[in-house]
Structures are given as structure tokens and as C-alpha cells.
Design a protein around this motif. Sequence first.
Motif, PDB file in Angstrom:
ATOM      1  N   LYS A  89     -50.905  11.252 -16.664  1.00 42.79           N
ATOM      2  CA  LYS A  89     -50.124  10.315 -15.847  1.00 42.79           C
ATOM      3  C   LYS A  89     -50.774  10.228 -14.472  1.00 42.79           C
ATOM      4  O   LYS A  89     -51.209  11.241 -13.933  1.00 42.79           O
ATOM      5  CB  LYS A  89     -48.683  10.796 -15.708  1.00 42.79           C
ATOM      6  CG  LYS A  89     -47.816   9.895 -14.865  1.00 42.79           C
ATOM      7  CD  LYS A  89     -46.420  10.457 -14.696  1.00 42.79           C
ATOM      8  CE  LYS A  89     -45.612   9.579 -13.764  1.00 42.79           C
ATOM      9  NZ  LYS A  89     -44.312  10.133 -13.487  1.00 42.79           N
ATOM     10  N   VAL A  90     -50.834   9.015 -13.942  1.00 41.53           N
ATOM     11  CA  VAL A  90     -51.314   8.810 -12.581  1.00 41.53           C
ATOM     12  C   VAL A  90     -50.228   8.041 -11.839  1.00 41.53           C
ATOM     13  O   VAL A  90     -49.765   7.006 -12.304  1.00 41.53           O
ATOM     14  CB  VAL A  90     -52.642   8.009 -12.549  1.00 41.53           C
ATOM     15  CG1 VAL A  90     -53.109   7.796 -11.117  1.00 41.53           C
ATOM     16  CG2 VAL A  90     -53.723   8.719 -13.354  1.00 41.53           C
ATOM     17  N   VAL A  91     -49.797   8.587 -10.710  1.00 43.67           N
ATOM     18  CA  VAL A  91     -48.743   7.955  -9.917  1.00 43.67           C
ATOM     19  C   VAL A  91     -49.304   6.674  -9.282  1.00 43.67           C
ATOM     20  O   VAL A  91     -50.336   6.721  -8.612  1.00 43.67           O
ATOM     21  CB  VAL A  91     -48.221   8.918  -8.824  1.00 43.67           C
ATOM     22  CG1 VAL A  91     -47.188   8.243  -7.956  1.00 43.67           C
ATOM     23  CG2 VAL A  91     -47.664  10.187  -9.461  1.00 43.67           C
ATOM     24  N   PRO A  92     -48.643   5.530  -9.515  1.00 44.30           N
ATOM     25  CA  PRO A  92     -49.122   4.283  -8.916  1.00 44.30           C
ATOM     26  C   PRO A  92     -49.186   4.390  -7.390  1.00 44.30           C
ATOM     27  O   PRO A  92     -48.347   5.032  -6.767  1.00 44.30           O
ATOM     28  CB  PRO A  92     -48.066   3.245  -9.332  1.00 44.30           C
ATOM     29  CG  PRO A  92     -47.411   3.836 -10.541  1.00 44.30           C
ATOM     30  CD  PRO A  92     -47.456   5.327 -10.350  1.00 44.30           C
ATOM     31  N   ASP A  93     -50.190   3.791  -6.809  1.00 42.69           N
ATOM     32  CA  ASP A  93     -50.421   3.760  -5.354  1.00 42.69           C
ATOM     33  C   ASP A  93     -50.674   5.138  -4.738  1.00 42.69           C
ATOM     34  O   ASP A  93     -50.562   5.294  -3.530  1.00 42.69           O
ATOM     35  CB  ASP A  93     -49.261   3.064  -4.619  1.00 42.69           C
ATOM     36  CG  ASP A  93     -49.158   1.601  -5.013  1.00 42.69           C
ATOM     37  OD1 ASP A  93     -50.219   0.970  -5.229  1.00 42.69           O
ATOM     38  OD2 ASP A  93     -48.039   1.090  -5.118  1.00 42.69           O
ATOM     39  N   SER A  94     -50.996   6.134  -5.545  1.00 43.21           N
ATOM     40  CA  SER A  94     -51.343   7.458  -5.011  1.00 43.21           C
ATOM     41  C   SER A  94     -52.841   7.474  -4.684  1.00 43.21           C
ATOM     42  O   SER A  94     -53.587   6.574  -5.073  1.00 43.21           O
ATOM     43  CB  SER A  94     -51.026   8.541  -6.043  1.00 43.21           C
ATOM     44  OG  SER A  94     -51.859   8.380  -7.186  1.00 43.21           O
ATOM     45  N   HIS A  97     -54.775   7.379  -7.870  1.00 43.87           N
ATOM     46  CA  HIS A  97     -54.842   6.024  -8.433  1.00 43.87           C
ATOM     47  C   HIS A  97     -55.893   5.198  -7.698  1.00 43.87           C
ATOM     48  O   HIS A  97     -56.726   4.517  -8.319  1.00 43.87           O
ATOM     49  CB  HIS A  97     -53.459   5.363  -8.346  1.00 43.87           C
ATOM     50  CG  HIS A  97     -53.415   3.987  -8.913  1.00 43.87           C
ATOM     51  ND1 HIS A  97     -53.370   2.865  -8.126  1.00 43.87           N
ATOM     52  CD2 HIS A  97     -53.402   3.565 -10.196  1.00 43.87           C
ATOM     53  CE1 HIS A  97     -53.345   1.794  -8.900  1.00 43.87           C
ATOM     54  NE2 HIS A  97     -53.364   2.193 -10.161  1.00 43.87           N
ATOM     55  N   ARG A  98     -55.877   5.260  -6.391  1.00 43.65           N
ATOM     56  CA  ARG A  98     -56.851   4.504  -5.593  1.00 43.65           C
ATOM     57  C   ARG A  98     -58.281   4.996  -5.816  1.00 43.65           C
ATOM     58  O   ARG A  98     -59.233   4.234  -5.710  1.00 43.65           O
ATOM     59  CB  ARG A  98     -56.484   4.568  -4.112  1.00 43.65           C
ATOM     60  CG  ARG A  98     -55.297   3.673  -3.757  1.00 43.65           C
ATOM     61  CD  ARG A  98     -55.056   3.620  -2.254  1.00 43.65           C
ATOM     62  NE  ARG A  98     -54.447   4.840  -1.737  1.00 43.65           N
ATOM     63  CZ  ARG A  98     -53.132   5.110  -1.795  1.00 43.65           C
ATOM     64  NH1 ARG A  98     -52.304   4.236  -2.331  1.00 43.65           N
ATOM     65  NH2 ARG A  98     -52.657   6.242  -1.310  1.00 43.65           N
ATOM     66  N   GLN A 102     -57.431   7.614 -14.177  1.00 43.74           N
ATOM     67  CA  GLN A 102     -56.573   6.877 -15.105  1.00 43.74           C
ATOM     68  C   GLN A 102     -56.152   7.752 -16.282  1.00 43.74           C
ATOM     69  O   GLN A 102     -56.832   8.717 -16.616  1.00 43.74           O
ATOM     70  CB  GLN A 102     -57.294   5.629 -15.611  1.00 43.74           C
ATOM     71  CG  GLN A 102     -58.574   5.921 -16.364  1.00 43.74           C
ATOM     72  CD  GLN A 102     -59.335   4.670 -16.750  1.00 43.74           C
ATOM     73  OE1 GLN A 102     -58.775   3.582 -16.770  1.00 43.74           O
ATOM     74  NE2 GLN A 102     -60.606   4.816 -17.050  1.00 43.74           N
ATOM     75  N   GLU A 103     -55.029   7.397 -16.885  1.00 44.82           N
ATOM     76  CA  GLU A 103     -54.563   8.093 -18.079  1.00 44.82           C
ATOM     77  C   GLU A 103     -55.636   7.988 -19.154  1.00 44.82           C
ATOM     78  O   GLU A 103     -56.210   6.927 -19.361  1.00 44.82           O
ATOM     79  CB  GLU A 103     -53.259   7.468 -18.577  1.00 44.82           C
ATOM     80  CG  GLU A 103     -52.704   8.152 -19.800  1.00 44.82           C
ATOM     81  CD  GLU A 103     -51.417   7.532 -20.320  1.00 44.82           C
ATOM     82  OE1 GLU A 103     -51.032   7.897 -21.441  1.00 44.82           O
ATOM     83  OE2 GLU A 103     -50.809   6.707 -19.622  1.00 44.82           O
TER      84      GLU A 103
END
Length: 153
Positions: A89-94, A97-98, A102-103
Motif C-alpha cells: 500500500k502507498v498512501v496517496p500524496d505521501s 507516492h511522490r 507503487q503497490e
Amino acid sequence: MVRSRSSCLKNMDQKIPYDDYQLPVVFLPSYESPPAWIPQQERIHHPDYNNELTQFLPRTIVLKKPPGAQLGFNIRGGKASQLGIFISKVVPDSDAHRAGLQEGDQVLSVNDVDFQDIEHSKAVEILKTAREILMKVRYFPYNYQRQKERTVH
């Protein structure tokens, strides 16, 4: 004794108990149909014929973690699954993520520690205690899917 072709075909449709087979038998997995035929000049833009292999090459992710901050991603797997550590899992806007995490990414190493044959708890400890994380990852969705089916992490 002579059997007609139709009686042989009927018998083929019936399931025979494994122990009743005369010779060694191998049961093959069901066949996957290939994608429909597409003219060669159209394949380069067609999703079923994606030849872009660069997405599967190892890449480096650099993350800085302030004290008390979250990583921005979760991992699963480890030595018990025999498939490695994967980003689940990757937290959006973390920051993760930047940075492009990616999963389905397999974690190959973190700060020069090999993650391909590491216990899950040891991997978590390394990731949580590091202030600066230099990760080598590769996108490997096939083994990630297999790993998800095998483990509970």
C-alpha cells in the motif's frame, strides 16, 4: 473388443478416479488464451501488446523521514513467503507516492541491506528506524500476487 469412436468420446467426458489410471498421469493447469490477433503495425499502441519493459527494471527511491513521521507505505511478505518483501500500500500524496513507489514493487534492498531473503519483522525494524531510506525496488506484479495469496502480512 472393438469400441466405436462415439463410445470412446463419451468415456473421455467422464471423470476417472486418479487411482484407476493405468499409466502415470500429469494434470496440466487450464490453458490461458493468448490475446486476440492484432495487425503488427497496431501492436505498439495496443495495451495487450505492451512491450514497455523499462517499468520492470530496478530503480532507486530516496526518502527522508522526519522523527515520528510515517513512512507513507506498507510492506508484506518476507522470508516465510519465499518471494520477498513487497509494497502492499502507498498512501496517496505521501513522500513515498511522490517518489514513485507503487503497490507491487518488490523491495530489493534498503540502505545496502539485502531484502530478498529477510524476515518481515527485521524489514519493518530497518524501515522504521532509518531517517534516510535509499531503496532499490522493481515492479514485479506476478510475484506480488503470488505472495498475497500465500501470506497474511
